[in-house]
Design an enzyme around this catalytic site. Structure first.
Site, PDB file in Angstrom:
ATOM      1  CG  HIS A 102      47.805  33.359  48.964  1.00 56.53           C
ATOM      2  ND1 HIS A 102      48.323  33.147  47.933  1.00 56.53           N
ATOM      3  CD2 HIS A 102      46.338  33.194  49.022  1.00 56.53           C
ATOM      4  CE1 HIS A 102      47.234  33.230  46.990  1.00 56.53           C
ATOM      5  NE2 HIS A 102      46.027  33.424  47.762  1.00 56.53           N
ATOM      6  CD  GLU A 172      43.079  30.327  48.038  1.00 54.51           C
ATOM      7  OE1 GLU A 172      42.250  31.115  47.883  1.00 54.51           O
ATOM      8  OE2 GLU A 172      44.186  30.762  48.372  1.00 54.51           O
TER       9      GLU A 172
HETATM   10  P1  PGA Z   1      41.451  33.810  42.700  1.00 49.10           P
HETATM   11  O1  PGA Z   1      42.419  34.185  43.794  1.00 49.10           O
HETATM   12  O2  PGA Z   1      40.070  33.947  43.077  1.00 49.10           O
HETATM   13  O3  PGA Z   1      41.601  35.173  41.755  1.00 49.10           O
HETATM   14  O4  PGA Z   1      41.730  32.815  41.835  1.00 49.10           O
HETATM   15  C1  PGA Z   1      42.373  33.333  45.171  1.00 49.10           C
HETATM   16  C2  PGA Z   1      43.216  33.436  45.925  1.00 49.10           C
HETATM   17  O5  PGA Z   1      44.524  33.480  45.485  1.00 49.10           O
HETATM   18  O6  PGA Z   1      43.185  33.606  47.371  1.00 49.10           O
END
Ligand code: PGA
Length: 275
Positions: A102, A172
């Site tokens: 992450h 992401e």
């Molecule tokens: P968010 O976070 O939906 O609050 O932007 C997503 C993540 O960090 O997995």
């Protein structure tokens, strides 16, 4: 949790991060999700609570379309590593999947080599890996694609083809994550990057195996944009942060994913009949 078919469930993965503060709050949210998702037919709910809550929540896990997981694991297996929790220990506590790589962990110093080690240990512990990749910035020359490719390649180095059924990737983009995000990506952004990710994965594990690896979108997913990523963006699911702490928003996202699954099943039945 093995993925082999082409018509697959949407994975709605909830990353609770360091929330909620109290065990009873986690239980209330969890129970709400269980109730909201009892009749799931086209989607699965994956929940990654803070590690100390996993074991308690597992007792209440009552159906197979709901999975519990962890938000990170150690790059060690055991020994003198104060504060670390291994993938095998998480599995014993009830984790069925673990988020690895992450961007918030990478920002705390996790390297590509660390990510690769964690992926290997988690797979060895037979936990599904939810690998996060994504660029910090978007440039006009497409350099960000090289960043994503290098993250995927290094994370999957040495991962055997046979482990691809325990692999999920979340795209992401860092600029789209969290309350200070510039904006979420668009479904079109996601769609093109996810095709690219599948291509890079296929170089690592072969085309057949790569097809079974779901690619999720994450970064400011909300009840208002979730359907766009699932439908137009063809996302195999979503990794949801802040919004996953709001039960009413999750109910909407679950209902959308189920409606889309029903519509797709109907279309494919119609297609079969007219062939
Ligand atoms: P968010 O976070 O939906 O609050 O932007 C997503 C993540 O960090 O997995």
């Amino acid at each position: 949790m093995r993925y082999t078919g082409m018509m697959r469930d949407s994975i709605l993965a909830c990353n609770w991060k360091m929330n909620p503060g109290r065990r009873h709050e986690a239980e209330t949210l969890y129970q709400g999700l269980v109730a909201a998702s009892k009749a799931l037919k086209a989607s699965e709910i994956w929940i990654a609570p803070p590690t100390p809550f996993i074991d308690g929540l597992r007792e209440r896990r009552i159906f197979k379309r709901l999975s519990l997981g962890a938000q990170d694991c150690s790059r060690f297996t055991m020994g003198a590593h104060t504060g670390e929790v291994s993938a095998a220990m998480l599995k014993e506590a009830g984790a069925q999947f673990v988020i690895v790589g992450h961007s918030e962990r990478r920002a705390m110093g996790e390297s590509d080599t660390d990510v690769n080690t964690k992926v290997q240990y988690a797979l060895k512990a037979r936990i599904t890996v939810l690998l996060c990749v994504g660029e910090k910035l978007r440039d006009g020359d497409g350099e960000y694609l090289a960043v994503i490719a290098s993250q995927v390649r290094s994370a999957l180095m040495g991962v055997p083809k046979s482990a691809s059924c325990r692999l999920v990737i979340a795209y992401e983009p860092v600029w789209a994550i969290g309350e200070h995000a510039a904006a979420p990506a668009t479904p079109e952004d996601f769609r093109s990057v996810s095709i690219y990710i599948k291509k890079v994965v296929s170089e690592q594990v072969g085309a057949g195996a790569a097809l079974s690896v779901p690619v999720l979108y994450g970064g400011s997913v909300s009840k208002d944009n979730a359907m766009g990523f699932l439908d137009e963006g063809h996302a195999d699911g979503l990794l949801i942060g802040r919004e996953s702490l709001k039960l009413s928003a999750m109910k909407t996202i679950i209902a959308d994913a189920e409606a889309l699954g029903r519509a797709r099943a109907q279309r494919s039945r119609k297609h079969e009949r007219t062939r």
